[in-house]
Write an enzyme that holds these catalytic residues in place. Structure first.
Site, short mmCIF file in Angstrom:
data_model
loop_
_atom_site.label_atom_id
_atom_site.label_comp_id
_atom_site.label_asym_id
_atom_site.label_seq_id
_atom_site.Cartn_x
_atom_site.Cartn_y
_atom_site.Cartn_z
N LYS A 184 0.83 -1.21 0.00
CA LYS A 184 0.00 0.00 0.00
C LYS A 184 0.87 1.26 0.00
O LYS A 184 2.09 1.18 0.01
CB LYS A 184 -0.96 -0.04 1.19
CG LYS A 184 -2.03 -1.15 1.06
CD LYS A 184 -3.09 -0.82 0.03
CE LYS A 184 -3.92 -1.95 -0.52
NZ LYS A 184 -4.56 -2.89 0.34
C1 PLP Z 1 -5.79 -3.79 0.62
C2 PLP Z 1 -7.24 -3.48 0.66
C3 PLP Z 1 -8.03 -3.81 1.76
C4 PLP Z 1 -7.54 -4.62 2.89
O1 PLP Z 1 -6.42 -4.10 3.51
P1 PLP Z 1 -5.63 -5.00 4.60
O2 PLP Z 1 -4.84 -3.99 5.37
O3 PLP Z 1 -4.78 -5.96 3.84
O4 PLP Z 1 -6.65 -5.69 5.43
C5 PLP Z 1 -9.35 -3.40 1.76
N1 PLP Z 1 -9.88 -2.73 0.72
C6 PLP Z 1 -9.16 -2.42 -0.37
C7 PLP Z 1 -9.80 -1.66 -1.48
C8 PLP Z 1 -7.82 -2.80 -0.45
O5 PLP Z 1 -7.11 -2.53 -1.55
#
Ligand code: PLP
Length: 389
Positions: A184
């Site tokens: 991310k």
């Molecule tokens: C990555 C992601 C999540 C989940 O994030 P985590 O921290 O891995 O639980 C939820 N929604 C979207 C749109 C994502 O890209």
């Protein structure tokens, strides 16, 4: 040229030193580093509360629980997202209702939401996803909120940092959730943050993220009450963030704008280099707002090409370029399709895009030569596959 992965996290000496400091401090789980990370984050997004959790999925679950969602309640979200956005609705036994997306931003379509609200009584929550790091049409959703009695939970997993009408995402609606998963926009390995200006929501989430205990460990060990004293007021979860992760987050947050600038520059390079090709490059709704550019999603104009998306991805891999697809939409995933009888025809925009798009590498640590190699690879493959008219 070595293989260019779709994503490569960047961790600096500051993060490493802070983690070592944490490991030596004798306090590993939620404690002083998490408190600093939360305070810095709240200030960064200009929001009253920032509550650290061990993933965005956990944060979304807690947010929906705090909004009062119970078994059988209706929640609207988009099909064009990661499964986590919708699975948390099922965690609570609630019923997801899916909307289509806008053709240019791939964000939830307010018109689609409006028609679902008109057809379904008593929708309790709408979950927009700020796809790729561009904020959804929040004005239209907030306008709908005046006519219907629903709350907004923003899935802001892609959207740090991003602005909407000049305001940072985080305090735009009732509640928002960010992700710090490894790929991310900033990372703590695994982690997430819930932001809200609502005192009641914040209080409930604080309790529920740590076993339904009415005081978190930090207060418990700092307060003047006996250290063994605590009260369980609900069957909570184990969703707190460790200080080891927060130590990384403190320094990643400081670089969030620098990382975003780097991703935007890559996106601008790509847009410029692909403008003459039968490709549909990502568009920004409002150039005055910050786009987090978590994802650079490219659409193939397959009518003008002799190859399809999957073949294109294979050729890119052969040239040493990793890529990804965001997303195979939920109405084409076996569980969601079958359990909720979702049909391609009900989501025409997402269905059209789903077979034609892919995401190119755009991480801040990309070298100039790597960016050039991606551009050259895309151009070579497309020019070779172009059908001359
Ligand atoms: C990555 C992601 C999540 C989940 O994030 P985590 O921290 O891995 O639980 C939820 N929604 C979207 C749109 C994502 O890209």
């Amino acid at each position: 040229m070595k293989f260019i992965p779709y994503s490569r996290p960047e961790v600096g000496d500051d993060e490493i030193a802070e983690v070592v400091d944490t490991l030596k401090s004798g306090w590993l789980t939620t404690g002083p580093k998490t408190k600093i990370f939360e305070e810095n984050f709240a200030e960064f997004v200009d929001c009253k509360y920032a509550l650290a959790v061990n993933s965005a999925t956990a944060g979304l679950h807690l947010a929906l629980e705090a909004l009062g969602i119970r078994s059988g309640d209706k929640v609207i979200t988009t099909v064009h997202t990661f499964t986590a956005t919708a699975e948390i609705i099922r965690y609570l036994g609630a019923v997801p209702i899916f909307a289509d997306i806008e053709p240019e931003t791939y964000c939830i379509c307010p018109k689609s939401v409006a028609s679902l609200l008109a057809r379904h009584d008593d929708v309790k929550v709408v979950i927009p996803v700020h796809y790729a790091g561009q904020i959804c049409d929040m004005d239209s959703l907030l306008e709908l909120q005046k006519d219907y009695n629903f709350k907004i939970l923003e899935d802001a997993a892609h959207a740090l940092p991003a602005t909407y009408n000049g305001k940072m995402v985080g305090g735009l609606s009732d509640i928002a959730v960010f992700s710090f998963y490894a790929n991310k926009t900033i990372t703590t390995g695994e982690g997430g943050m819930v932001t809200t200006n609502d005192d009641k929501l914040a209080k409930r989430i604080k309790v529920m993220r740590l076993h339904g205990i009415s005081k978190d460990a930090f207060n418990r060990f700092q307060s003047t009450k006996p250290s063994w004293h605590y009260e369980v007021i609900a069957p909570g979860y184990k969703y707190n963030l460790t200080d080891i992760a927060s130590a990384i987050g403190i320094h990643q947050l400081k670089k969030a704008h620098q990382y975003r600038d780097a991703r935007q520059k890559i996106a601008e390079n790509y847009n410029l280099a692909f403008a003459d090709l039968p490709l549909i490059c990502p568009k920004t709704r409002n150039s005055n707002d910050l786009h987090a550019w978590h994802i650079y999603a490219l659409q193939l104009d397959t009518d003008k090409l002799s190859i399809n998306r999957n073949q294109f991805i294979e050729r890119l891999m052969e040239k040493g370029v990793g890529c990804s697809v965001h997303y195979i939409p939920l109405h084409q995933q076996p569980y969601w399709r079958d359990a909720f009888e979702l049909k391609d025809a009900d989501f025409p925009i997402s269905t059209k895009i789903s077979g034609r798009h892919l995401s190119l590498p755009n991480f801040p640590a990309m070298q100039e030569a790597e960016i050039e190699h991606v551009i050259k690879s895309v151009r070579d493959i497309i020019l070779e596959a172009k059908i001359n008219d």
